[in-house]
Every structure is written in C-alpha cells, then in structure tokens.
Design a protein around this motif. Structure first.
Motif, PDB file in Angstrom:
ATOM      1  N   VAL A 131       0.866  -1.175   0.000  1.00 58.66           N
ATOM      2  CA  VAL A 131       0.000   0.000   0.000  1.00 58.66           C
ATOM      3  C   VAL A 131       0.903   1.226   0.000  1.00 58.66           C
ATOM      4  O   VAL A 131       1.838   1.301   0.812  1.00 58.66           O
ATOM      5  N   ASN A 132       0.635   2.183  -0.897  1.00 58.90           N
ATOM      6  CA  ASN A 132       1.387   3.442  -0.805  1.00 58.90           C
ATOM      7  C   ASN A 132       0.430   4.615  -0.689  1.00 58.90           C
ATOM      8  O   ASN A 132      -0.797   4.467  -0.791  1.00 58.90           O
ATOM      9  N   VAL A 133       0.979   5.786  -0.436  1.00 63.04           N
ATOM     10  CA  VAL A 133       0.159   6.953  -0.107  1.00 63.04           C
ATOM     11  C   VAL A 133      -0.713   7.394  -1.279  1.00 63.04           C
ATOM     12  O   VAL A 133      -1.729   8.071  -1.083  1.00 63.04           O
ATOM     13  N   LYS A 134      -0.371   6.997  -2.495  1.00 62.54           N
ATOM     14  CA  LYS A 134      -1.203   7.313  -3.665  1.00 62.54           C
ATOM     15  C   LYS A 134      -2.182   6.188  -3.972  1.00 62.54           C
ATOM     16  O   LYS A 134      -2.844   6.206  -5.002  1.00 62.54           O
ATOM     17  N   SER A 135      -2.271   5.218  -3.070  1.00 64.42           N
ATOM     18  CA  SER A 135      -3.195   4.088  -3.204  1.00 64.42           C
ATOM     19  C   SER A 135      -3.091   3.425  -4.571  1.00 64.42           C
ATOM     20  O   SER A 135      -4.105   3.145  -5.224  1.00 64.42           O
ATOM     21  N   LYS A 136      -1.883   3.148  -4.981  1.00 60.36           N
ATOM     22  CA  LYS A 136      -1.656   2.514  -6.275  1.00 60.36           C
ATOM     23  C   LYS A 136      -2.518   1.258  -6.412  1.00 60.36           C
ATOM     24  O   LYS A 136      -2.490   0.377  -5.566  1.00 60.36           O
ATOM     25  N   GLY A 137      -3.304   1.196  -7.472  1.00 58.39           N
ATOM     26  CA  GLY A 137      -4.080   0.003  -7.783  1.00 58.39           C
ATOM     27  C   GLY A 137      -5.458  -0.093  -7.159  1.00 58.39           C
ATOM     28  O   GLY A 137      -6.292  -0.859  -7.618  1.00 58.39           O
ATOM     29  N   ARG A 138      -5.732   0.666  -6.104  1.00 57.17           N
ATOM     30  CA  ARG A 138      -6.987   0.473  -5.367  1.00 57.17           C
ATOM     31  C   ARG A 138      -7.689   1.815  -5.154  1.00 57.17           C
ATOM     32  O   ARG A 138      -7.150   2.718  -4.509  1.00 57.17           O
ATOM     33  N   ALA A 139      -8.914   1.910  -5.676  1.00 56.97           N
ATOM     34  CA  ALA A 139      -9.701   3.133  -5.533  1.00 56.97           C
ATOM     35  C   ALA A 139     -10.587   3.104  -4.290  1.00 56.97           C
ATOM     36  O   ALA A 139     -10.740   4.107  -3.598  1.00 56.97           O
ATOM     37  N   LEU A 140     -11.199   1.947  -4.018  1.00 64.56           N
ATOM     38  CA  LEU A 140     -12.109   1.800  -2.888  1.00 64.56           C
ATOM     39  C   LEU A 140     -12.033   0.379  -2.349  1.00 64.56           C
ATOM     40  O   LEU A 140     -11.682  -0.554  -3.072  1.00 64.56           O
ATOM     41  N   LEU A 141     -12.382   0.232  -1.091  1.00 63.91           N
ATOM     42  CA  LEU A 141     -12.763  -1.059  -0.515  1.00 63.91           C
ATOM     43  C   LEU A 141     -14.285  -1.084  -0.491  1.00 63.91           C
ATOM     44  O   LEU A 141     -14.913  -0.111  -0.065  1.00 63.91           O
ATOM     45  N   MET A 142     -14.875  -2.175  -0.954  1.00 60.43           N
ATOM     46  CA  MET A 142     -16.329  -2.301  -0.944  1.00 60.43           C
ATOM     47  C   MET A 142     -16.738  -3.484  -0.066  1.00 60.43           C
ATOM     48  O   MET A 142     -16.170  -4.574  -0.187  1.00 60.43           O
TER      49      MET A 142
END
Length: 261
Positions: A131-142
C-alpha cells in the motif's frame, strides 16, 4: 430524488472514511448469489450441525448475479463522484468470498488491517502486497452484503476516520509504501477510533476509503453471513499534490490525513 451522493454524504466519506448505500441491489440478485455460494459450500444449508468451521473461503466469483450487484448505474455514478470519471475499472469479479458461520471457535483472521493494492516481490504472497500513499491500484474497498447482517452476525468492524491516520503514516514511506504485514503491525500505534459495525439488509453496500482500517469478528448469531469485499481498481495512482485539477473525495481525504496534526 437523486441516486447520487449528497454533499453531506461526500463530506462523511472524506472525514469518516465510508458511506453506506441501502438497497443498492435487489433481494432477487442477492438470493441468486446465495444459491451459487451454498452450492459450492461443503455443508448443508438446512443442517446447522454441518457448519463446523467459523469461516470458509470460496474462490473468485464472476457469475451474473455478482457482476450485476456491483455494476448498477447508481454505483457507477457514485464511483465517478468519489474517484472521478475514467479513473476506475469496472468490477468483473467479487474476489474471494469469506463465508462466516455461527461458532464459538475463534476465527483466525480478525486482526486490524488495511487491504493492499499492488504486488511486492512475490505477487503470489498476499502478505507481501503493498500500500502506498497514492493508493496505487486500489480506488475503494467495498463491503457488499448478500445476506442480512445484524450486530450478532459478525459484521465487519470499521474504524471510523482511521483512513486519515493511515494516510499520514504512509506519507512517510515513499512510492514503495508498506507491505500488508508491515502496515498491519503499525496500526496498533495509531489513535483509537470509534468502531462502526457494517450491518444492513442484503443489498447494502459500504463504499470505503482504501486506507480505512477494518477487521473481522466472531459470529454470534444464527445464520451464516455472506459478504464480499472486492476492491474497486484504479487505472493509475491517485493525485494528491501538484495537481492542476480538482481533487476527488478519495484524494481530499488523503490530503486531509497528511495535513492533520
């Protein structure tokens, strides 16, 4: 009345880390999904004596009821509100499915965590995903409820506002960020946050900031809990600094977290 989020709901998402959507899909869709899941479970739907494990994980699901449940016009419109148009990837799977059964046995997956977004050195090792501060790869948790979930039915625990603390923590870790386990081991040092239970009727969806801390808990009810927790994928990293365009609510939340004292 608009199906989109109000200004108040968007503010709640930014500062508290989630928004709850009731009646996001129909009971008929939920029931069709349950039929598929029960058919794949190694136990008898009508015989609770066969429910001997606290949690059983099923594989990836791409069947029509699952895909339809997470690709409604309402959800797509809200994704655009929270992330921005053309910045996310439509879901074609609800991922692995942890089915939770009533049990006095303690499940082995109840620790606080933040879901990771991109692979580390070993893509097959979930705990090395990062996980990085720009949330690479992930927009939301649903969090997608396919069965009714009360406070006794092992609702996911959401730590309200914890995404702000995680943003500040990740801001010191550069583009490589932290692995799933590295971040999990730091969460106990973060401020205490209010616990919110992700309850609701089948068809309820919680859209959560990708940095929101959450955890599972034991099931003390009477009926198995069926909830999927897929990511909404990003086409690229978020923009949290130096942007000439307006920040999305997901990005604003990260900026607020970094700036908090």
């Amino acid at each position: 009345m608009s199906d989109l989020l109000s200004k108040k709901e968007i503010e709640h998402f930014i500062h508290n880390g989630f928004v709850r959507l009731d009646n996001s899909f129909t009971k008929e869709i939920a029931d069709a999904a349950l039929e598929i899941l029960w058919n794949d479970l190694p136990c008898n739907r009508a015989d609770p004596s066969t429910w001997i494990e606290p949690v059983i994980r099923l594989g990836m699901y791409t069947n029509e009821p699952f895909v339809n449940s997470i690709n409604t016009p309402r959800l797509h419109g809200i994704f655009n509100q929270l992330i921005g148009k053309e910045k996310w990837v439509p879901c074609r799977s609800v991922g692995t499915f942890p089915v939770r059964f009533p049990s006095f046995q303690q499940p082995n997956d109840t620790g606080k965590h933040v879901d990771a977004g991109f692979p580390g050195n070993d893509p097959n090792n979930f705990f090395e995903w990062r996980v990085n501060v720009k949330s690479k790869g992930r927009a939301l948790l649903m969090l997608i409820l396919y069965s009714d979930v009360s406070e006794n039915d092992a609702p996911t625990i959401i730590y309200e506002g914890s995404h702000l603390d995680v943003a500040k923590l990740l801001s010191k870790e550069g583009d490589s960020g932290l692995s799933f386990m590295e971040l999990a081991n730091k969460l106990h040092d973060l401020p205490e946050r209010k616990e919110v239970y992700a309850t609701g009727k089948a068809g309820t969806v919680y859209l959560c900031h990708p940095f929101l801390v959450h955890s599972a808990q034991p099931h003390r009810g009477s009926a198995p809990k069926f909830m999927a927790q897929p990511p909404l994928l990003l086409k690229s990293e978020l923009s949290i600094s130096g942007s000439d365009t307006d920040y999305s609510p997901v990005e604003w939340a990260i900026r607020f977290g970094i700036d908090q004292s």
